[in-house]
Design a protein around this motif. Structure first.
Motif, PDB file in Angstrom:
ATOM      1  N   TYR A 237       0.368  -5.451 -32.585  1.00  0.00           N
ATOM      2  CA  TYR A 237      -1.057  -5.764 -32.649  1.00  0.00           C
ATOM      3  C   TYR A 237      -1.342  -7.267 -32.570  1.00  0.00           C
ATOM      4  CZ  TYR A 237      -1.053  -0.959 -34.330  1.00  0.00           C
ATOM      5  OH  TYR A 237      -0.858   0.397 -34.445  1.00  0.00           O
ATOM      6  N   THR A 238      -0.312  -8.076 -32.600  1.00  0.00           N
ATOM      7  CA  THR A 238      -0.507  -9.526 -32.671  1.00  0.00           C
ATOM      8  C   THR A 238      -1.224 -10.087 -31.450  1.00  0.00           C
ATOM      9  OG1 THR A 238       1.479  -9.714 -34.047  1.00  0.00           O
ATOM     10  CG2 THR A 238       0.671 -11.733 -33.011  1.00  0.00           C
ATOM     11  N   ILE A 239      -0.849  -9.626 -30.262  1.00  0.00           N
ATOM     12  CA  ILE A 239      -1.469 -10.147 -29.040  1.00  0.00           C
ATOM     13  C   ILE A 239      -2.968  -9.862 -29.031  1.00  0.00           C
ATOM     14  CG2 ILE A 239      -1.576  -9.937 -26.526  1.00  0.00           C
ATOM     15  CD1 ILE A 239       0.782 -11.536 -27.493  1.00  0.00           C
ATOM     16  N   ASP A 240      -3.370  -8.647 -29.380  1.00  0.00           N
ATOM     17  CA  ASP A 240      -4.799  -8.321 -29.409  1.00  0.00           C
ATOM     18  C   ASP A 240      -5.540  -9.213 -30.401  1.00  0.00           C
ATOM     19  OD1 ASP A 240      -4.639  -6.389 -27.476  1.00  0.00           O
ATOM     20  OD2 ASP A 240      -4.510  -4.710 -28.869  1.00  0.00           O
TER      21      ASP A 240
ATOM     22  N   LYS B 197       4.887 -11.680 -22.037  1.00  0.00           N
ATOM     23  CA  LYS B 197       5.381 -12.214 -20.770  1.00  0.00           C
ATOM     24  C   LYS B 197       4.489 -11.858 -19.581  1.00  0.00           C
ATOM     25  CE  LYS B 197       9.163 -14.273 -22.127  1.00  0.00           C
ATOM     26  NZ  LYS B 197       9.255 -15.747 -22.004  1.00  0.00           N
ATOM     27  N   GLY B 198       3.700 -10.801 -19.741  1.00  0.00           N
ATOM     28  CA  GLY B 198       2.778 -10.447 -18.677  1.00  0.00           C
ATOM     29  C   GLY B 198       3.294  -9.434 -17.686  1.00  0.00           C
ATOM     30  N   TYR B 199       4.469  -8.839 -17.936  1.00  0.00           N
ATOM     31  CA  TYR B 199       4.928  -7.837 -16.976  1.00  0.00           C
ATOM     32  C   TYR B 199       4.454  -6.428 -17.339  1.00  0.00           C
ATOM     33  CZ  TYR B 199       9.066  -7.424 -20.126  1.00  0.00           C
ATOM     34  OH  TYR B 199       9.922  -7.277 -21.198  1.00  0.00           O
ATOM     35  N   ILE B 200       3.782  -6.271 -18.485  1.00  0.00           N
ATOM     36  CA  ILE B 200       3.012  -5.066 -18.766  1.00  0.00           C
ATOM     37  C   ILE B 200       1.719  -5.517 -19.437  1.00  0.00           C
ATOM     38  CG2 ILE B 200       5.020  -3.574 -19.028  1.00  0.00           C
ATOM     39  CD1 ILE B 200       4.549  -3.637 -22.030  1.00  0.00           C
ATOM     40  N   SER B 201       0.696  -4.686 -19.348  1.00  0.00           N
ATOM     41  CA  SER B 201      -0.603  -5.084 -19.879  1.00  0.00           C
ATOM     42  C   SER B 201      -0.841  -4.609 -21.290  1.00  0.00           C
ATOM     43  CB  SER B 201      -1.722  -4.548 -18.977  1.00  0.00           C
ATOM     44  OG  SER B 201      -1.649  -3.126 -18.888  1.00  0.00           O
ATOM     45  N   SER B 202      -0.200  -3.525 -21.684  1.00  0.00           N
ATOM     46  CA  SER B 202      -0.438  -2.970 -23.014  1.00  0.00           C
ATOM     47  C   SER B 202       0.779  -2.200 -23.451  1.00  0.00           C
ATOM     48  CB  SER B 202      -1.648  -2.036 -23.006  1.00  0.00           C
ATOM     49  OG  SER B 202      -1.721  -1.298 -24.210  1.00  0.00           O
TER      50      SER B 202
ATOM     51  N   LEU C 219       7.207  -4.428 -26.125  1.00  0.00           N
ATOM     52  CA  LEU C 219       6.781  -5.503 -27.022  1.00  0.00           C
ATOM     53  C   LEU C 219       6.770  -6.853 -26.302  1.00  0.00           C
ATOM     54  CD1 LEU C 219       6.053  -6.248 -29.968  1.00  0.00           C
ATOM     55  CD2 LEU C 219       8.503  -6.591 -30.364  1.00  0.00           C
ATOM     56  N   VAL C 220       7.883  -7.187 -25.683  1.00  0.00           N
ATOM     57  CA  VAL C 220       8.021  -8.491 -25.027  1.00  0.00           C
ATOM     58  C   VAL C 220       7.098  -8.604 -23.814  1.00  0.00           C
ATOM     59  CG1 VAL C 220       9.648 -10.056 -23.871  1.00  0.00           C
ATOM     60  CG2 VAL C 220      10.413  -8.683 -25.825  1.00  0.00           C
ATOM     61  N   GLY C 221       6.929  -7.505 -23.100  1.00  0.00           N
ATOM     62  CA  GLY C 221       6.165  -7.531 -21.866  1.00  0.00           C
ATOM     63  C   GLY C 221       4.708  -7.882 -22.028  1.00  0.00           C
TER      64      GLY C 221
ATOM     65  N   SER D 122       8.837 -10.639 -12.628  1.00  0.00           N
ATOM     66  CA  SER D 122       7.498 -10.647 -13.216  1.00  0.00           C
ATOM     67  C   SER D 122       6.612 -11.757 -12.654  1.00  0.00           C
ATOM     68  CB  SER D 122       7.579 -10.786 -14.740  1.00  0.00           C
ATOM     69  OG  SER D 122       8.275 -11.964 -15.107  1.00  0.00           O
ATOM     70  N   GLY D 123       7.206 -12.723 -11.936  1.00  0.00           N
ATOM     71  CA  GLY D 123       6.409 -13.725 -11.228  1.00  0.00           C
ATOM     72  C   GLY D 123       5.675 -14.692 -12.129  1.00  0.00           C
ATOM     73  N   ARG D 124       6.341 -15.152 -13.176  1.00  0.00           N
ATOM     74  CA  ARG D 124       5.696 -16.146 -14.043  1.00  0.00           C
ATOM     75  C   ARG D 124       5.519 -17.471 -13.307  1.00  0.00           C
ATOM     76  NH1 ARG D 124       9.792 -15.330 -18.819  1.00  0.00           N
ATOM     77  NH2 ARG D 124      10.701 -13.847 -17.385  1.00  0.00           N
TER      78      ARG D 124
END
Length: 428
Positions: free
Chosen positions: A328-331, A411-416, A406-408, A30-32
């Protein structure tokens, strides 16, 4: 003429988990961005704001489920797995992590955290209890329907090999609460039409907890407090002080008690800092054990985060959300300007206090995380005892996809969570 040797097929584990390994590669690649400084990867995640913790449940003690949850969420890339302060449950967490590492050797090993409480009034440390023989035979069993953990099972008793339905005087239920599965959410209490269910609270034994901290099986501890002063917290801390430096991180979970919240945190930090030399984390517990209910459950913890982030003189340490967290927490965090932000826009105090680490270090997911993976687990027939999800690769892949959705997003390896993120992989 010598016979042509027949190729030996690879071990079944390697073949059957090809799709799982391909899916999990999204996590490991994922390239963090690494941060300057010598920090463990878990702490680097807190500093970036993409720390994710799986909450198995402070009172959830079903070792088979804990093992499978730990396996799946380790593959999904969580930084920490929080569980009951019980040796068998801790063992189940570590076994799940080990199996995940056998499938994907490059997976990051999450920290193992145990949860304890300083006060029996904490809702996370209670169990439902009732005598099924007290249940009227015509009860519709709403408790069984409302339980999110499948921790209540009621069956009509059998007399002489037949159900006693024809004789109301002898017709009874058997079963009741499956104690190891009950995590104290309390949803069964108000729905019982006969008011037969009660909650039994308890406090984790500090002596047994201290012994667990001395083992190599635990990396962190979380102390739940209800925010009614520091006396009980201080007593518990004293009982753990001789073993507390065996762990890397101490978390304190507390509710929003208004303007005095930050003062309480600072008082607790003063108690801890004289003994503990590791990292500390504050868990902002919004609406406990409610993330699986629906979208609105996350509002309280995001509101709590906004309240704390806006205040000056915050206690040192990292901050993490819990209690009502879900998809919904991230949004909601983004709308509040708090997702992976190092300061609150327009707040001079927060900008001055920033040390180039995220104001909110991450998110802990509990009931919602268990619910979405439970969908896959419940599809596996229990024909041969406790389910080991790795023995069912298709179900493991399904569970992993749910966990990654959920985790992604953190972490940024998926956008939604609603967008596809894993390319179709041929199952070999």
């Amino acid at each position: 003429m010598a016979a042509v040797p027949v190729p030996v097929p690879p071990p079944p584990l390697l073949v059957s988990h090809a799709a799982v390994r391909a899916a999990a590669s999204v996590v490991s690649h994922s390239g963090r961005v690494s941060l300057a400084g010598d920090h463990p990867p878990q702490v680097a995640a807190l500093r970036r704001g993409d720390w994710v913790k799986l909450i198995c449940g402070a009172s959830f003690e079903d070792a088979a489920d804990v093992r499978n949850l730990s396996l799946v969420y380790t593959l999904a890339g969580v930084d920490c797995i929080d569980c009951a302060a019980d040796a068998s449950v801790v063992g189940a967490v570590n076994e799940g992590i080990d199996v995940a590492a056998s499938i994907v050797p490059e997976v990051q090993r999450p920290w193992v955290m145990i949860s304890v409480n300083d006060d029996c009034r904490d809702l996370h440390f209670r169990k439902a209890e009732f005598d099924p023989e007290d249940c009227p035979p015509d009860c519709s069993k709403p408790c069984e329907k409302v339980c999110p953990a499948d921790a209540i099972s009621l069956e009509r008793s059998v007399v002489g090999g037949e159900h006693t339905r024809s004789d109301p005087l002898r017709d009874k239920y058997e079963g009741g609460v499956i104690t190891e599965r009950c995590y104290g959410c309390g949803r069964c209490l108000p729905v019982c039409p006969y008011d037969r269910i009660r909650a039994v609270s308890y406090v984790r034994d500090p002596t047994m907890t201290a012994e667990l901290l001395k083992s190599n099986d635990v990396d962190a501890i979380e102390i739940h407090t209800i925010g009614k002063g520091t006396d009980m917290f201080n007593t518990l801390w004293d009982s753990l002080s001789g073993s507390i430096n065996n762990v890397k991180l101490v978390a304190v979970s507390l509710p929003d008690i208004g303007e005095s919240t930050v003062d309480l945190m600072n008082a607790m930090h003063t108690i801890m800092e004289s003994h503990f030399k590791g990292y500390n984390l504050w868990q902002l517990d919004g609406r406990p054990m409610s993330g699986d209910i629906g979208r609105g459950a996350t509002r309280e913890t995001v509101s709590f985060a906004a309240h704390v982030a806006s205040m000056s003189a915050r206690a040192p340490g990292f901050y993490q959300l819990a209690g009502g967290t879900n998809a919904y927490t991230i949004d909601c965090l983004k709308k509040a300007g708090l997702f992976q932000s190092i300061s609150v826009a327009g707040n001079a105090a927060s900008e001055m206090a920033s040390s180039h680490q995220a104001l909110i270090g991450g998110i802990a997911y509990g009931g919602y995380a268990r619910k979405i993976v439970g969908r896959a687990l419940r599809k596996i027939p229990e024909q041969f005892g406790p389910v080991r999800i790795e023995e069912h690769p298709d179900h493991l892949l399904e569970a992993l996809q749910e966990a990654m959705s959920l985790v992604g997003t953190v972490k940024g390896y998926i956008s939604s969570p609603s967008k596809p993120f894993i390319k179709q992989v041929d199952r070999q």
